[in-house]
Write a protein that holds these residues in place. Structure first.
Motif, PDB file in Angstrom:
ATOM      1  N   GLN A 163       2.665  18.731  -1.127  1.00  0.00           N
ATOM      2  CA  GLN A 163       3.238  17.973  -0.010  1.00  0.00           C
ATOM      3  C   GLN A 163       3.402  18.830   1.239  1.00  0.00           C
ATOM      4  O   GLN A 163       3.997  18.393   2.220  1.00  0.00           O
ATOM      5  N   GLU A 181       4.114  15.054   5.321  1.00  0.00           N
ATOM      6  CA  GLU A 181       4.655  13.736   5.652  1.00  0.00           C
ATOM      7  C   GLU A 181       5.366  13.710   7.001  1.00  0.00           C
ATOM      8  O   GLU A 181       5.183  12.807   7.799  1.00  0.00           O
ATOM      9  N   ASN A 220       1.098  -1.623   4.046  1.00  0.00           N
ATOM     10  CA  ASN A 220       0.603  -0.239   4.099  1.00  0.00           C
ATOM     11  C   ASN A 220       1.658   0.753   3.629  1.00  0.00           C
ATOM     12  O   ASN A 220       1.344   1.790   3.043  1.00  0.00           O
ATOM     13  N   ARG A 221       2.933   0.436   3.850  1.00  0.00           N
ATOM     14  CA  ARG A 221       4.009   1.297   3.340  1.00  0.00           C
ATOM     15  C   ARG A 221       4.100   1.171   1.810  1.00  0.00           C
ATOM     16  O   ARG A 221       4.315   2.157   1.106  1.00  0.00           O
ATOM     17  N   ASN A 223       1.671   0.521  -0.168  1.00  0.00           N
ATOM     18  CA  ASN A 223       0.532   1.266  -0.710  1.00  0.00           C
ATOM     19  C   ASN A 223       0.800   2.767  -0.722  1.00  0.00           C
ATOM     20  O   ASN A 223       0.441   3.473  -1.671  1.00  0.00           O
ATOM     21  N   GLU A 224       1.438   3.272   0.351  1.00  0.00           N
ATOM     22  CA  GLU A 224       1.796   4.694   0.408  1.00  0.00           C
ATOM     23  C   GLU A 224       2.718   5.063  -0.753  1.00  0.00           C
ATOM     24  O   GLU A 224       2.507   6.075  -1.438  1.00  0.00           O
ATOM     25  N   GLN A 227       0.964   5.136  -4.066  1.00  0.00           N
ATOM     26  CA  GLN A 227       0.135   6.346  -4.211  1.00  0.00           C
ATOM     27  C   GLN A 227       0.988   7.568  -4.525  1.00  0.00           C
ATOM     28  O   GLN A 227       0.612   8.406  -5.356  1.00  0.00           O
ATOM     29  N   TRP A 228       2.130   7.686  -3.867  1.00  0.00           N
ATOM     30  CA  TRP A 228       3.033   8.812  -4.132  1.00  0.00           C
ATOM     31  C   TRP A 228       3.463   8.819  -5.594  1.00  0.00           C
ATOM     32  O   TRP A 228       3.490   9.860  -6.244  1.00  0.00           O
ATOM     33  N   LYS A 300       9.763   4.419   9.125  1.00  0.00           N
ATOM     34  CA  LYS A 300       8.709   4.798   8.171  1.00  0.00           C
ATOM     35  C   LYS A 300       8.869   6.231   7.664  1.00  0.00           C
ATOM     36  O   LYS A 300       8.353   6.569   6.596  1.00  0.00           O
ATOM     37  N   ARG A 304      10.145   7.176   1.636  1.00  0.00           N
ATOM     38  CA  ARG A 304      10.175   7.813   0.318  1.00  0.00           C
ATOM     39  C   ARG A 304      11.593   7.784  -0.276  1.00  0.00           C
ATOM     40  O   ARG A 304      11.782   7.467  -1.456  1.00  0.00           O
TER      41      ARG A 304
END
Length: 550
Positions: A163, A181, A220-221, A223-224, A227-228, A300, A304
């Motif tokens: 990261q 990030e 899109n968030r 999806n992020e 993926q994380w 955004k 996380r």
């Protein structure tokens, strides 16, 4: 369309509205949150945007007849605060008092209708955090370990090796490591701390996201985040040695450690709902007040923490999860991130003072970005202001002016639908559903655009029918009344739907039209059956949107 069929249509609409009301009352509470704002610096336009979005949602749910609650506040613990206070020759609490006050002042200036303003330095919050820690520990999700890795003071976050990346410091030219990030500098740290078994929640988190398609918005968030999680979740450090960080809540039964700022900060959402929920010394299964949150509004850059850490903490404690995390994008200026060093920042207090609170709120909600960043310009604020003045303010003034409406009334509903009114009538009838669908999808700009599409048609209708000529001919009284009815009805419908974004101005407009307080809900935004003329209300402001001084 015949008079009978028009009446039948109205009756059907009224029945449909009654059904909608009954359906909404089954879910009568809505709890919306802003992020709690970190007090290491004064408020900026991004903070205002988060608050306005959250307030718009809270008012939207109130518009639907819900008991709506809004929580905001300030995050006041952590190393950045400790350092900022020292830099300002102040104690941490004195520093927090001063900066927290500026955030409350921003909320008040922007007409944010918060029901709770939480500060993480409050005793009730320390109690809630300690209770959550104890619950996680009891369920064996916390253990003491050693952390070796990258830590960003600016983010108050630990990062894994995948990261971070190497880059060149623009000011010094030296090679540094930064978080991919956030772009913030990280330093290698080694220390003993407590850890949370985040790795145990990879599958539960993915299942939660898959089972709840709108749990994280926009897509899109989501999806992020997916993926994380799929890349693997390492166990999370949730404390710092008190010798390194003493400005925070001590770990229960181990005062040599301070609770990591994100476990501390995120707990605020249940603190305001009265956590820990204890009755007669035992855990109360009934979640009191308004939890779980209907919408967490966040930027955004903190997705996380809200979409991975927070749900995992709640799962571990066997508490209900938030229904939705709405992550907005940032505001840029000249397509660059706002920064004091670049000189491209906007003072939210100055902007509202120049253009007015409601027009600025409208601009932010109409043009702000979710999937993509929005580019801030005062030219665009002026453009939106002119839309408000030209489309809505002008129509209100013309349709209620004594020259065209000497009796000062809202005419009765036309007995039959004239072909000349059909296009506007259709737009008025369909608008509330389009608006509601757009707001439920969190496409606020689309919903507001639909309102102004209707107003554009209403202004065209007014212009095409030339009421200034009709008023001169007594034989055209009925047609004049029909034209005025549609103009005023357009203002009334727009006024109801725009309340969440422009609460003060729309209160003035609806008061001008004599609309009672209890007739300003979403169900009232459909064309109404009006059998008698109704007097106009008080004209509190002759011009709804005065000419700008600059």
């Amino acid at each position: 369309m015949t008079s009978h069929s028009l009446f039948t249509t109205r009756k059907a609409v009224l029945l449909l509205n009654a059904t909608r009301t009954q359906r909404r009352m089954k879910h009568s509470t809505a709890f919306i949150t802003t992020p709690i704002y970190y007090v290491n610096a004064v408020p900026h336009i991004g903070h205002l945007y988060s608050s306005v979005i959250a307030d718009t949602l809270k008012r939207y749910y109130a518009l639907k007849g819900f008991d709506a609650y809004l929580c905001t506040g300030t995050d006041e613990h952590g190393l950045k605060i400790q350092q900022a206070a020292a830099k300002n020759n102040s104690s941490p609490l004195e520093f927090c008092d001063r900066v927290s006050k500026s955030f409350r002042e921003l909320s008040d200036a922007a007409n944010i209708s918060y029901t709770s303003f939480i500060r993480t330095t409050e005793p009730k919050h320390a109690k809630a955090v300690a209770a959550l820690w104890t619950e996680l520990e009891k369920k064996e999700y916390i253990y003491k370990g050693k952390h070796e890795g990258w830590y960003a003071v600016s983010d108050e976050a630990f990062y894994a090796s995948n990261q971070v990346q190497e880059t060149i410091d623009e000011k010094t030219g030296e090679k540094i490591m930064v978080a991919i990030e956030s772009g913030q500098r990280v330093e290698w740290t080694e220390e003993e701390n407590y850890k949370f078994k985040l790795s145990a929640f990879e599958e539960p988190l993915l299942k939660w996201i898959n089972d709840n398609p709108t749990a994280i918005v926009p897509s899109n968030r989501k999806n992020e985040v997916t993926q994380w999680i799929k890349a693997g979740l390492a166990d999370l450090s949730i404390s710092r040695l008190r010798s390194r960080l003493d400005w925070g809540i001590p770990v229960p039964n181990d005062p040599s450690h301070t609770i990591y700022v994100w476990l501390d900060a995120l707990t605020n959402y249940i603190t305001v709902n009265g956590y820990p929920w204890i009755t007669n010394g035992t855990q109360n299964n009934k979640i009191i007040n308004a939890w779980p949150a209907d919408v967490h509004v966040v930027g955004k850059d903190i997705v996380r923490f809200h979409a991975i850490y927070w749900p995992a903490f709640l799962m571990a404690a066997q508490l209900p999860l938030p229904k939705q995390i709405l992550a907005h994008a940032h505001w840029t200026m000249g397509k660059q991130k706002m920064s004091k060093s670049r000189g491209n920042v906007a003072d939210p207090f100055e902007v509202m003072d120049t253009y007015g609170v409601d027009p600025v709120r409208y601009y932010l909600v109409r043009d702000g970005g979710f999937a993509d960043d929005g580019d801030y310009t005062e030219d665009n604020i002026i453009k939106r202001y002119k839309d408000l003045a030209g489309q809505l303010g002008n129509l209100l003034n013309r349709s209620t002016a004594p020259a065209l409406n000497p009796e000062g009334t809202i005419p009765v509903t036309p007995k039959k639908l004239d072909a000349r009114d059909e296009t506007l009538h259709t737009k008025l009838t369909s608008l509330p559903d389009i608006y509601e669908q757009s707001f439920e999808a969190r496409e606020f700009g689309k919903g507001l655009s639909a309102v102004f599409d209707m107003l554009a048609e209403a202004n065209k209708h007014f212009q095409d029918n030339k009421p200034w000529d009709l008023v001169k001919d007594p034989s055209q009284k009925e047609r004049l009344d029909q034209v005025l009815y549609y103009a005023i009805e357009s203002c009334r419908v727009a006024g109801i739907l725009l309340q969440p974004v422009l609460p003060s101005k729309m209160d003035t407009l609806l008061t001008r039209l004599g609309v009672p307080i209890d007739k300003r809900l979403l169900t009232n935004a459909y064309p109404q059956q009006q059998e008698i003329e109704i007097p106009l209300g008080e004209n509190k402001e002759p011009v709804l949107f005065p000419r700008l001084k600059k």
